[in-house]
Write an enzyme that holds these catalytic residues in place. Sequence first.
Site, PDB file in Angstrom:
ATOM      1  N   ASP A 105       0.809  -1.228   0.000  1.00 44.94           N
ATOM      2  CA  ASP A 105       0.000   0.000   0.000  1.00 44.94           C
ATOM      3  C   ASP A 105       0.837   1.271   0.000  1.00 44.94           C
ATOM      4  O   ASP A 105       0.422   2.313   0.520  1.00 44.94           O
ATOM      5  CB  ASP A 105      -0.961   0.027   1.217  1.00 44.94           C
TER       6      ASP A 105
ATOM      7  N   LYS B 224       1.889   2.150  -5.058  1.00 41.26           N
ATOM      8  CA  LYS B 224       2.414   1.594  -6.312  1.00 41.26           C
ATOM      9  C   LYS B 224       1.490   1.899  -7.490  1.00 41.26           C
ATOM     10  O   LYS B 224       1.944   2.236  -8.580  1.00 41.26           O
ATOM     11  CB  LYS B 224       2.600   0.065  -6.181  1.00 41.26           C
TER      12      LYS B 224
ATOM     13  N   ALA C  35      -4.217  -7.767  -3.556  1.00 46.96           N
ATOM     14  CA  ALA C  35      -3.728  -6.413  -3.841  1.00 46.96           C
ATOM     15  C   ALA C  35      -4.889  -5.451  -4.070  1.00 46.96           C
ATOM     16  O   ALA C  35      -5.950  -5.838  -4.521  1.00 46.96           O
ATOM     17  CB  ALA C  35      -2.840  -6.450  -5.088  1.00 46.96           C
ATOM     18  N   GLY C  36      -4.641  -4.197  -3.748  1.00 52.64           N
ATOM     19  CA  GLY C  36      -5.581  -3.127  -4.076  1.00 52.64           C
ATOM     20  C   GLY C  36      -4.747  -1.929  -4.470  1.00 52.64           C
ATOM     21  O   GLY C  36      -4.090  -1.331  -3.622  1.00 52.64           O
ATOM     22  N   HIS C  37      -4.699  -1.636  -5.766  1.00 56.60           N
ATOM     23  CA  HIS C  37      -3.854  -0.549  -6.273  1.00 56.60           C
ATOM     24  C   HIS C  37      -4.751   0.587  -6.743  1.00 56.60           C
ATOM     25  O   HIS C  37      -5.550   0.412  -7.657  1.00 56.60           O
ATOM     26  CB  HIS C  37      -2.959  -1.059  -7.421  1.00 56.60           C
TER      27      HIS C  37
ATOM     28  N   THR D 242      -5.910 -11.382   3.828  1.00 52.51           N
ATOM     29  CA  THR D 242      -7.048 -10.710   3.194  1.00 52.51           C
ATOM     30  C   THR D 242      -8.213 -11.682   2.983  1.00 52.51           C
ATOM     31  O   THR D 242      -9.282 -11.271   2.543  1.00 52.51           O
ATOM     32  CB  THR D 242      -6.638 -10.133   1.821  1.00 52.51           C
TER      33      THR D 242
ATOM     34  N   GLN E 166       1.930  -6.006  -3.185  1.00 49.94           N
ATOM     35  CA  GLN E 166       2.415  -6.086  -1.794  1.00 49.94           C
ATOM     36  C   GLN E 166       3.737  -5.316  -1.663  1.00 49.94           C
ATOM     37  O   GLN E 166       3.912  -4.336  -2.363  1.00 49.94           O
ATOM     38  CB  GLN E 166       2.572  -7.558  -1.353  1.00 49.94           C
TER      39      GLN E 166
ATOM     40  N   ALA F 260      -7.511  -0.827   0.665  1.00 53.01           N
ATOM     41  CA  ALA F 260      -8.199  -0.680  -0.620  1.00 53.01           C
ATOM     42  C   ALA F 260      -8.921  -1.974  -1.003  1.00 53.01           C
ATOM     43  O   ALA F 260      -9.822  -1.971  -1.830  1.00 53.01           O
ATOM     44  CB  ALA F 260      -7.196  -0.298  -1.713  1.00 53.01           C
TER      45      ALA F 260
ATOM     46  N   GLY G 271     -10.852  -2.812   3.375  1.00 51.41           N
ATOM     47  CA  GLY G 271     -11.399  -1.706   4.156  1.00 51.41           C
ATOM     48  C   GLY G 271     -10.881  -1.676   5.594  1.00 51.41           C
ATOM     49  O   GLY G 271     -11.295  -0.837   6.397  1.00 51.41           O
TER      50      GLY G 271
HETATM   51  P1  GDP Z   1      -0.746   0.382  -3.522  1.00 54.30           P
HETATM   52  O1  GDP Z   1      -1.372  -0.883  -3.073  1.00 54.30           O
HETATM   53  O2  GDP Z   1       0.724   0.419  -3.275  1.00 54.30           O
HETATM   54  O3  GDP Z   1      -1.082   0.712  -4.958  1.00 54.30           O
HETATM   55  O4  GDP Z   1      -1.385   1.532  -2.629  1.00 54.30           O
HETATM   56  P2  GDP Z   1      -2.949   1.715  -2.252  1.00 54.30           P
HETATM   57  O5  GDP Z   1      -3.679   2.170  -3.443  1.00 54.30           O
HETATM   58  O6  GDP Z   1      -3.449   0.499  -1.551  1.00 54.30           O
HETATM   59  O7  GDP Z   1      -2.839   2.827  -1.134  1.00 54.30           O
HETATM   60  C1  GDP Z   1      -2.334   4.093  -1.396  1.00 54.30           C
HETATM   61  C2  GDP Z   1      -3.410   5.137  -1.087  1.00 54.30           C
HETATM   62  O8  GDP Z   1      -2.808   6.403  -1.011  1.00 54.30           O
HETATM   63  C3  GDP Z   1      -4.467   5.258  -2.171  1.00 54.30           C
HETATM   64  O9  GDP Z   1      -5.682   5.622  -1.572  1.00 54.30           O
HETATM   65  C4  GDP Z   1      -3.951   6.390  -3.046  1.00 54.30           C
HETATM   66  O10 GDP Z   1      -4.976   7.070  -3.749  1.00 54.30           O
HETATM   67  C5  GDP Z   1      -3.342   7.275  -2.004  1.00 54.30           C
HETATM   68  N1  GDP Z   1      -2.190   8.074  -2.457  1.00 54.30           N
HETATM   69  C6  GDP Z   1      -1.175   7.729  -3.289  1.00 54.30           C
HETATM   70  N2  GDP Z   1      -0.252   8.723  -3.356  1.00 54.30           N
HETATM   71  C7  GDP Z   1      -0.695   9.714  -2.559  1.00 54.30           C
HETATM   72  C8  GDP Z   1      -0.167  10.985  -2.172  1.00 54.30           C
HETATM   73  O11 GDP Z   1       0.906  11.396  -2.586  1.00 54.30           O
HETATM   74  N3  GDP Z   1      -0.903  11.719  -1.291  1.00 54.30           N
HETATM   75  C9  GDP Z   1      -2.088  11.285  -0.784  1.00 54.30           C
HETATM   76  N4  GDP Z   1      -2.732  12.069   0.068  1.00 54.30           N
HETATM   77  N5  GDP Z   1      -2.612  10.090  -1.124  1.00 54.30           N
HETATM   78  C10 GDP Z   1      -1.927   9.311  -1.985  1.00 54.30           C
HETATM   79  P1  IMO Z   2      -0.959  -4.151  -2.217  1.00 58.83           P
HETATM   80  O1  IMO Z   2      -0.543  -4.769  -3.523  1.00 58.83           O
HETATM   81  C1  IMO Z   2      -0.918  -4.481   2.131  1.00 58.83           C
HETATM   82  C2  IMO Z   2      -1.058  -8.531   3.798  1.00 58.83           C
HETATM   83  C3  IMO Z   2      -2.279  -8.965   4.567  1.00 58.83           C
HETATM   84  C4  IMO Z   2      -1.658  -9.943   5.553  1.00 58.83           C
HETATM   85  C5  IMO Z   2      -0.566 -10.604   4.729  1.00 58.83           C
HETATM   86  C6  IMO Z   2      -0.984 -11.951   4.139  1.00 58.83           C
HETATM   87  O2  IMO Z   2      -2.227  -3.398  -2.301  1.00 58.83           O
HETATM   88  O3  IMO Z   2       0.161  -3.390  -1.609  1.00 58.83           O
HETATM   89  P2  IMO Z   2      -2.593 -12.613   2.135  1.00 58.83           P
HETATM   90  O4  IMO Z   2      -4.047 -12.358   1.913  1.00 58.83           O
HETATM   91  O5  IMO Z   2      -1.709 -12.072   1.078  1.00 58.83           O
HETATM   92  O6  IMO Z   2      -2.296 -14.055   2.420  1.00 58.83           O
HETATM   93  O7  IMO Z   2      -2.243 -11.827   3.506  1.00 58.83           O
HETATM   94  O8  IMO Z   2      -0.262  -9.707   3.673  1.00 58.83           O
HETATM   95  N1  IMO Z   2      -1.313  -8.026   2.431  1.00 58.83           N
HETATM   96  C7  IMO Z   2      -1.218  -6.739   2.081  1.00 58.83           C
HETATM   97  N2  IMO Z   2      -0.979  -5.636   2.810  1.00 58.83           N
HETATM   98  N3  IMO Z   2      -1.079  -4.372   0.798  1.00 58.83           N
HETATM   99  C8  IMO Z   2      -1.294  -5.468   0.037  1.00 58.83           C
HETATM  100  O9  IMO Z   2      -1.296  -5.427  -1.305  1.00 58.83           O
HETATM  101  C9  IMO Z   2      -1.424  -6.718   0.679  1.00 58.83           C
HETATM  102  N4  IMO Z   2      -1.647  -7.973   0.254  1.00 58.83           N
HETATM  103  C10 IMO Z   2      -1.566  -8.766   1.333  1.00 58.83           C
HETATM  104  O10 IMO Z   2      -2.897  -7.875   5.202  1.00 58.83           O
HETATM  105  O11 IMO Z   2      -1.013  -9.221   6.579  1.00 58.83           O
HETATM  106 MG    MG Z   3      -2.913  -1.537  -1.815  1.00 62.81          MG
END
Ligand code: GDP
Ligand code: IMO
Ligand code: MG
Length: 432
Positions: free
Chosen positions: A13, A16, A39-41, A129, A224, A299, A302
Amino acid sequence: MTVVAVVGAQWGDEGKGKIIDFLSEQAQCVARYQGGPNAGHTVVTGDEQFVLHSIPSGIVHPGKRCLVGHGVVIDPQALLAEIEHLESREIRVEGRLTISPGAHLIIPYHRLLDQASEKHLGGGKLGTTGRGIGPAYTDKAARVGVRLGDLLAPDRLREKVRMNLQEKNLLLRELYGQTELSLEEILQEYCVYRDRLAPFIEDTTLLLWEAIDRGDHILVEGAQGTMLDVDLGTYPFVTSSNAAIGGACTGLGIPPKVITTVIGVVKAYATRVGEGPFPTELTGKEGDVLRERGMEYGATTGRPRRCGWFDAVVARYAVRVNGLRFLAVTKLDVLDEAAQISVCVGYRWQGKEYREITSEIPSLADCEPVYVERRGWRESTLGVTSYEALPIEARNYVEFISSEVGVPVGIISTGPRRDQTIVLQNAFSPPP
Ligand code: GDP
Ligand code: IMO
Ligand code: MG
């Protein structure tokens, strides 16, 4: 030919999705190498937000080719829902998305076993997850996994699921007290998925080699983060795949030498979802402030994310294991109101100080962070697009991180939107 890989350098998170989307402009192709619907990107364009789970974040850019390698695990139900959702929002997926026939399938028993085993572990749970990721990769390693390509061979599919079901039903019934699954129901469901997914199935490795031969710009997308890597992370509190750069070679079928640049994405602070050690975690009010300002809720699930200060020991480790050329620092704006910001520069364990993660320390949970205090800037950086326009304390903070971690900061993100970005290094230019 330029292949730029983007990996998470903390616990996932890191942002990426935002960085991949931003860099997609310059690429012809985006390829995801591991993980699955855990994953949640998040990608935020103008006023629209998209959350990608299995499809590469490049899909939001019209015309970019998106590949899902054999290192990814696919839940067909979740994938089809994602495709339909994107198509309903006028993002064209068909004709642009290709998935490897070697990608392993998540079957309903994987989800049930994931959730049941978490319950069974009680206080010792991992906080997964619940998407079936661990059990699906377990079957892959046990050499009994069912792959996307098996959908196209009905007899093989039936035999594999039948064999697996004997064992899984025994576990579900005897160990977890659940009702058994029916072979015919699973096959019926997966036949529907076959019909809908068939147009997307093709050899992604060959497509990648061809793109490399053509000299395309290719983005490689990790899910991750390094500290969740099954080999390099805080085992057993990890995911079940190689989130660090090694997974890109095995999960896509490309050799290390074609990867020109590896970028590590870090937040300007740190978060973690699920259980496991997190040395800089702030459990009190300071953590709540970061969570609310950063909107740190998963993402995918929740769940509230655990929040803490930037950990330079973790980032240094990510530099070492991934060979990072530079960092992309996200969410700088989240620190705008902090009067003082701490940075962990080392760990104290049994009276000794450590600057590197080492197996001498049995668990990061027992480490005490060594902090250096930095002055905050108390000014908005939201949406700032030039380095010079950042407050001096913010620049000092970024430079401090860079000097502690030992690589430059090449990208700074100052908001969730694509245009809220400062570029200091061009990822697609040859490394110096
Ligand atoms: P990922 O899994 O690495 O792609 O990251 P996530 O999408 O799960 O979590 C990153 C969160 O931070 C998302 O809600 C993005 O919209 C938000 N985000 C990313 N870059 C920025 C930033 O520079 N500032 C703020 N305020 N939010 C950001
Ligand atoms: P993105 O790609 C953050 C965490 C889970 C748990 C551990 C194992 O959005 O960064 P799993 O369901 O993979 O067997 O869970 O890994 N986890 C993440 N934490 N971002 C993620 O993906 C994750 N994918 C798995 O919360 O601790
Ligand atoms: Mg994520």
